[in-house]
Every structure is written in structure tokens, then in C-alpha cells.
Write an enzyme that holds these catalytic residues in place. Structure first.
Site, short mmCIF file in Angstrom:
data_model
loop_
_atom_site.label_atom_id
_atom_site.label_comp_id
_atom_site.label_asym_id
_atom_site.label_seq_id
_atom_site.Cartn_x
_atom_site.Cartn_y
_atom_site.Cartn_z
N HIS A 1 -31.71 2.70 -47.82
CA HIS A 1 -31.18 2.67 -46.45
C HIS A 1 -31.71 1.42 -45.76
O HIS A 1 -32.91 1.29 -45.53
CB HIS A 1 -31.61 3.92 -45.69
CG HIS A 1 -31.19 3.92 -44.25
ND1 HIS A 1 -29.87 3.99 -43.86
CD2 HIS A 1 -31.91 3.82 -43.11
CE1 HIS A 1 -29.80 3.96 -42.53
NE2 HIS A 1 -31.03 3.84 -42.06
N ARG B 1 -51.68 -12.41 -38.81
CA ARG B 1 -51.47 -13.53 -37.89
C ARG B 1 -51.60 -14.89 -38.59
O ARG B 1 -51.39 -15.93 -37.96
CB ARG B 1 -52.47 -13.45 -36.73
CG ARG B 1 -52.35 -12.16 -35.93
CD ARG B 1 -53.37 -12.10 -34.81
NE ARG B 1 -53.21 -13.17 -33.83
CZ ARG B 1 -53.99 -13.33 -32.76
NH1 ARG B 1 -54.99 -12.49 -32.55
NH2 ARG B 1 -53.78 -14.32 -31.93
N ASP C 1 -26.36 -0.19 -43.80
CA ASP C 1 -26.64 1.24 -43.92
C ASP C 1 -27.04 1.64 -45.34
O ASP C 1 -28.17 2.07 -45.58
CB ASP C 1 -25.46 2.08 -43.44
CG ASP C 1 -25.84 3.54 -43.29
OD1 ASP C 1 -26.97 3.82 -42.86
OD2 ASP C 1 -25.02 4.42 -43.61
N GLU D 1 -22.24 -0.28 -38.40
CA GLU D 1 -22.27 0.70 -37.31
C GLU D 1 -23.22 0.20 -36.22
O GLU D 1 -24.41 0.00 -36.47
CB GLU D 1 -22.75 2.06 -37.81
CG GLU D 1 -22.87 3.09 -36.68
CD GLU D 1 -23.63 4.33 -37.10
OE1 GLU D 1 -23.92 5.17 -36.20
OE2 GLU D 1 -23.97 4.45 -38.28
N GLY E 1 -36.47 -0.29 -42.08
CA GLY E 1 -37.05 0.27 -40.87
C GLY E 1 -36.42 1.62 -40.58
O GLY E 1 -35.33 1.94 -41.07
N LYS E 2 -37.10 2.39 -39.76
CA LYS E 2 -36.59 3.73 -39.47
C LYS E 2 -35.30 3.64 -38.65
O LYS E 2 -35.00 2.62 -38.02
CB LYS E 2 -37.65 4.56 -38.75
CG LYS E 2 -37.94 4.12 -37.34
CD LYS E 2 -38.97 5.06 -36.70
CE LYS E 2 -39.18 4.74 -35.23
NZ LYS E 2 -40.16 5.66 -34.60
N SER E 3 -34.55 4.72 -38.65
CA SER E 3 -33.26 4.76 -37.96
C SER E 3 -33.44 4.50 -36.47
O SER E 3 -34.33 5.05 -35.82
CB SER E 3 -32.61 6.13 -38.17
OG SER E 3 -31.37 6.20 -37.52
N GLY E 4 -32.59 3.62 -35.92
CA GLY E 4 -32.60 3.34 -34.50
C GLY E 4 -33.52 2.21 -34.09
O GLY E 4 -33.59 1.89 -32.89
N ILE E 5 -34.22 1.57 -35.01
CA ILE E 5 -35.16 0.52 -34.64
C ILE E 5 -34.46 -0.81 -34.37
O ILE E 5 -35.04 -1.72 -33.77
CB ILE E 5 -36.24 0.35 -35.72
CG1 ILE E 5 -37.47 -0.35 -35.13
CG2 ILE E 5 -35.70 -0.41 -36.93
CD1 ILE E 5 -38.69 -0.29 -36.00
N GLY E 6 -33.20 -0.94 -34.82
CA GLY E 6 -32.44 -2.15 -34.51
C GLY E 6 -32.08 -3.02 -35.70
O GLY E 6 -31.84 -4.21 -35.54
N LYS E 7 -32.01 -2.43 -36.88
CA LYS E 7 -31.68 -3.20 -38.09
C LYS E 7 -30.27 -3.79 -38.01
O LYS E 7 -30.07 -4.99 -38.24
CB LYS E 7 -31.81 -2.33 -39.33
CG LYS E 7 -33.19 -1.76 -39.57
CD LYS E 7 -33.26 -0.99 -40.87
CE LYS E 7 -32.33 0.21 -40.91
NZ LYS E 7 -32.70 1.25 -39.92
N SER E 8 -29.30 -2.95 -37.67
CA SER E 8 -27.91 -3.42 -37.63
C SER E 8 -27.70 -4.41 -36.49
O SER E 8 -26.96 -5.39 -36.64
CB SER E 8 -26.96 -2.23 -37.48
OG SER E 8 -27.02 -1.37 -38.61
#
Length: 255
Positions: free
Chosen positions: A75, A180, A114, A139, A90-97
């Protein structure tokens, strides 16, 4: 076929074995009647091609390597950035798309959104591609399903790409210590292949798209043998060694 019909039939008897999946006649040669009858009797598929035998074998080998290669699904989003295949996790909703869409707006190319289908080619190479059902689609929350190929043209998408960098997006935490300097090399293992990995904390005000672009450029430099962090550390070590005054013994001030 410079032999008699009976001799030809005896020569073809071994093709009637149940472990033979099919018979292929190359060079566009005429199929002997005895071979046609044998294949019909044993229900063995009979194929004809104009390719030379060597060409057919080469194509079949490539096809079997493609179909039988180890594979898995992840995913995430796979984008071609400056020629580097960057897999964004990254987890769902973090802004990958959303990040991938911004990269597309900067003329980079979408490979998969996705669901990324991954296959291993050889001992240390993995390729990613999109699922056939949702290929070239993204999406975006608030917009819905977008066809990137229709919106931005064929130059904005590609069918598959070698994965050479993994970028993991995580939520910013003041309690977490992030890299860093870039000296420590982290990897992400996919199908037993270790791929360079970066962890990028996300918070308002950080331009994640630019960070991924720079990460792709930096990975290109590493592939060419230039490691910015290591080179900086080496220069820093030399500067510190040159600036350190020589040690003096107690008797140096006594005449």
C-alpha cells in the site's frame, strides 16, 4: 520432412506424453498431418509461429521470467522522480497521494497509486507497477478518483518502474530524534532486496514534494558514487584535525 509417413509417426510418438503442455511449430512451416492428428488425439495444443526457434525460445524465456517472478503488493504510491523510482509509504491519510499529485504537477510521472504490485527481477532488482483495474488513477480526498493519463497526458504516467528509493512519511513528533546529517544508511526490504530508505516527518510548513525531489537527486548522486553526507563528514574531520594545536609536554617551557 525427408522421411516416410511411418517413420515420421514413430518419431512423433514421444509428443503424446501427458507431461508435454503444447507443441509449437516455428518458421511458419507446414504442420504434418500426422502431428495434427496426434495433437487432436492427445488434446495437446498445437501452435504455429513465423519466428525462428531461437527467437521463440528467447521470447518464451522472458515471458516465463515475468510470469514466475516473486511478487507482492504494497500500500503506497510509486512515482518516477528524475528517473528514480520513489516508493512513498505511510499510514492512510498522511498525504501520500497529495504529495504524488504535486510531483505530477511538476512534470514527474505516476506509476501506481494505492496498490503497488512489485516483482523481483534478478537477485537485487525490484519493479513496481499499477493494478490493471486502477492503473493511471489516483484517489484524492475531496476530489475523488482522478484519471491522471486523461488529465495530464500520456507523458505523466508510466506502466512500471524500478524501485530505487523508499520514502516513508510519518507524523512529526517532538519526542522523536530524526536524522539531520544523513550518515546512517537505512534500508527497506522488499522481496529480499534491500532498498535505500528515508523517513520524512510531516508537519505544516514542510514542503514534502521538494524534499522528495531533492532526495531523488541525492540518490542519483549516490548511484554515481558521490555521497554528500560522507564527503562533508570527511572534510569536517580533516578541518578539525588541522585546527587542533599540537600537544606540548611539561618540559617544553623549561630551558
Amino acid at each position: 520432412w525427408q522421411i516416410t509417413s511411418d517413420e515420421r509417426l514413430r518419431a512423433l510418438q514421444f509428443l503424446g506424453r501427458p507431461d508435454i503442455p503444447c507443441v509449437i511449430v516455428t518458421k511458419g512451416l507446414k504442420v504434418p498431418d500426422e502431428l495434427t492428428a496426434l495433437c487432436e488425439r492427445t488434446s495437446t495444443p498445437l501452435l504455429v509461429t513465423r519466428l525462428l526457434s531461437s527467437q521463440l525460445i528467447s521470447k518464451l524465456q522472458a515471458l516465463l521470467e515475468e510470469k514466475l517472478a516473486p511478487s507482492t503488493n504494497l500500500h503506497g504510491v510509486l512515482v518516477d522522480v528524475f528517473g528514480i523510482g520513489a516508493l512513498i509509504l505511510g499510514k492512510s491519510g498522511i498525504g501520500k497521494s497529495e504529495c504524488a499529485l504535486d510531483l505530477i504537477m511538476r512534470h514527474h510521472r505516476l506509476v501506481a497509486d494505492d496498490v503497488v504490485e512489485i516483482k523481483r527481477k534478478g537477485p537485487d532488482v525490484v519493479f513496481g507497477s499499477g493494478n490493471e483495474l486502477i492503473k493511471h488513477h489516483m484517489e484524492i480526498r475531496g476530489l475523488g478518483i482522478l484519471n491522471i493519463k486523461d488529465l495530464f497526458g500520456v507523458a505523466a504516467v508510466r506502466d512500471r518502474k524500478r524501485i530505487e528509493l523508499v520514502v516513508e512519511l510519518v507524523e512529526w513528533s517532538d519526542d522523536e530524534e530524526y536524522d539531520r546529517i544523513g550518515i546512517d544508511e537505512r534500508t527497506y526490504t522488499i522481496l529480499d532486496v534491500d532498498i535505500p530508505m528515508l523517513t520524512v516527518p510531516v508537519r505544516p510548513g514542510r514542503n514534502i514534494t521538494t524534499i522528495i525531489e531533492v532526495a531523488a537527486r541525492n540518490q542519483l548522486l549516490k548511484i554515481q558514487g558521490h555521497h554528500s553526507a560522507w564527503e562533508f563528514q570527511e572534510r569536517l574531520t580533516k578541518a578539525m584535525a588541522q585546527s587542533t594545536p599540537p600537544r606540548r609536554s611539561v618540559g617544553d617551557d623549561v630551558e
